[in-house]
Design a protein around this motif. Sequence first.
Motif, mmCIF file in Angstrom:
data_model
loop_
_atom_site.group_PDB
_atom_site.id
_atom_site.type_symbol
_atom_site.label_atom_id
_atom_site.label_comp_id
_atom_site.label_asym_id
_atom_site.label_seq_id
_atom_site.Cartn_x
_atom_site.Cartn_y
_atom_site.Cartn_z
ATOM 1 N N GLU A 256 -70.786 -105.652 46.765
ATOM 2 C CA GLU A 256 -69.946 -104.491 46.482
ATOM 3 C C GLU A 256 -69.808 -104.267 44.976
ATOM 4 N N ARG A 258 -67.291 -101.981 43.757
ATOM 5 C CA ARG A 258 -65.867 -101.740 43.513
ATOM 6 C C ARG A 258 -65.059 -102.484 44.569
ATOM 7 N N VAL A 259 -64.220 -103.365 44.093
ATOM 8 C CA VAL A 259 -63.461 -104.239 44.994
ATOM 9 C C VAL A 259 -61.963 -104.035 44.754
ATOM 10 N N HIS A 260 -61.236 -103.842 45.836
ATOM 11 C CA HIS A 260 -59.770 -103.725 45.772
ATOM 12 C C HIS A 260 -59.166 -104.866 46.588
ATOM 13 N N HIS A 288 -66.326 -103.923 39.702
ATOM 14 C CA HIS A 288 -65.039 -103.464 39.188
ATOM 15 C C HIS A 288 -63.962 -103.981 40.152
ATOM 16 N N ARG A 290 -59.942 -104.293 41.289
ATOM 17 C CA ARG A 290 -58.566 -103.811 41.191
ATOM 18 C C ARG A 290 -57.693 -104.674 42.094
ATOM 19 N N GLN A 345 -57.688 -96.261 47.335
ATOM 20 C CA GLN A 345 -58.565 -95.243 46.756
ATOM 21 C C GLN A 345 -59.905 -95.247 47.493
ATOM 22 N N GLU A 348 -63.739 -97.909 47.546
ATOM 23 C CA GLU A 348 -63.481 -99.313 47.237
ATOM 24 C C GLU A 348 -63.601 -100.171 48.494
ATOM 25 N N LEU A 350 -62.276 -103.155 50.525
ATOM 26 C CA LEU A 350 -60.909 -103.688 50.554
ATOM 27 C C LEU A 350 -60.858 -105.117 51.098
#
Length: 521
Positions: A256, A258-260, A288, A290, A345, A348, A350
Amino acid sequence: MQASRRLRRSSMSNTLYYQPVQKAEAYCLPQFQTLDNHLSYINGSHGVYHSPSTASFSSNGSSICHQESQPYLSDVCQSSEMTNYGSPSSGSCITDGVNDFMHKLKELESVMLGPDSDFLESYDNSLPSSIASTEINSWRQMMEAIPRRDLKHVLIACAKAVSDGDLLTAQVLIAELRQMVSVSGEPIQRLGAYILEGLVARLAASGSSICKSLRCKEPASFELLSYMHMLYEICPYFKFGYMSANGAIAEAMKDENRVHIIDFQIAQGSQWVTLIQAFAARPGGPPHIRVTGIDDSTSAYARGGGLNIVGQRLSKLAKAFKVPFEFHAAAISGSDVQVENLGIQPGEALAVNFAFTLHHMPDESVSTENHRDRLLRMVKNLNPKVVTLVEQESNTNTAAFFPRFLETLDYYTAMFESIDMTLPRGHKERINVEQHCLARDVVNIIACEGIERVERHELLGKWKSRFRMAGFSPYPLSSLVNATIKRLLESYSDKYRLEERDGALYLGWMNRDLVASCAWK
């Protein structure tokens, strides 16, 4: 008369109370005191316990001290107003059978002072025929245990008396237990000190608070933070939980960009230090990241400030490792979280982390809202790639008081024994760690009921049922991380054991499972 003897269900207003014990420094550190406790009988009718010092644990992990002498259990039912250790009631606590009890007490004192060898037989013969044989056996075991200094047996006998509403027997055993426990002794003596104060608090409970007159000086926030950090270092339980959860998250997010990560109890943010470092070394570069951190009052106090402290610390670390990073603060209790608090968002991947926190959420046995299952259903609707669960492997949620007491005694005996392997028994910091990081949990489990009992652990089998009902399926744990955890345990003690079974990882001390970790999708 039965109403006047009935134990009140304990209920607390965000405060947990206990008193210091004899033959050890008072728990209200850093000031140490020598305590002189005694039990006296007034006019041959009932007992009064006087202590020159009292102490308490609050729900934010703090403690404070009050130096005035307080009556203990003497006026539990003497007036219509609550006394320092009393419950409002009419009439007298002394039942029609008080003479029988006083006879038992005199005989008990004789045993403690060194009776003749044929005492027990003569004692049994002297008991009224109306007393059940089970009661006779209970008294025999109790009288045999005290001179043997069998602390565990006396603790259990006292808890049984509390459970049965036998206040007079509980008074006698509490007085004896105060001569046996010590915050600087053997593991069972140290644990016994805190268990004893939980029993005292349970007996004293009335209405929405416990002994409001008692106060104990709370440690400075930086001191509490240092105690929490020391517990993290001397015991592998938190490291085990964080490492196993991070391994599952790293595996799920390996491709991934973008990781939240939503952490339902961010605390000091310690868990994410190693994960940020791991992502920094990922082939192809880090994603990235968050992090949404949900707060709790204990951690906020220990930090000495809000979640911005955690965000700044993690942002600084991520910058040093060249990892793109954002922090989203959600200063709200976990049980109150709604979707709009999470800052979801699009685009991302999750991950949701429940490390040592879900057991604090009220379930169907406490509230019709059942936040424990509500949160799992809410998270499932967010379609996360992975959800991690780390919890104490203990059954204290819906169990009745006495079996809950036995479970707590067994669980924390193993934990206190494991601490003994790392820090000397007379180590002042060890006393601080046990006092401020463990004792308040013990007191809460034993003293409280209803919504005031926030330490409500469940066995992993029950957690699995909840996750499956919410629509989750198991996610495999990382075998590479498991090997790393095994190496970690080798640096502590060979009495720790790691076992993987039924898709979960268990950390135990000798033959007792203490922490379980698993992942879901």
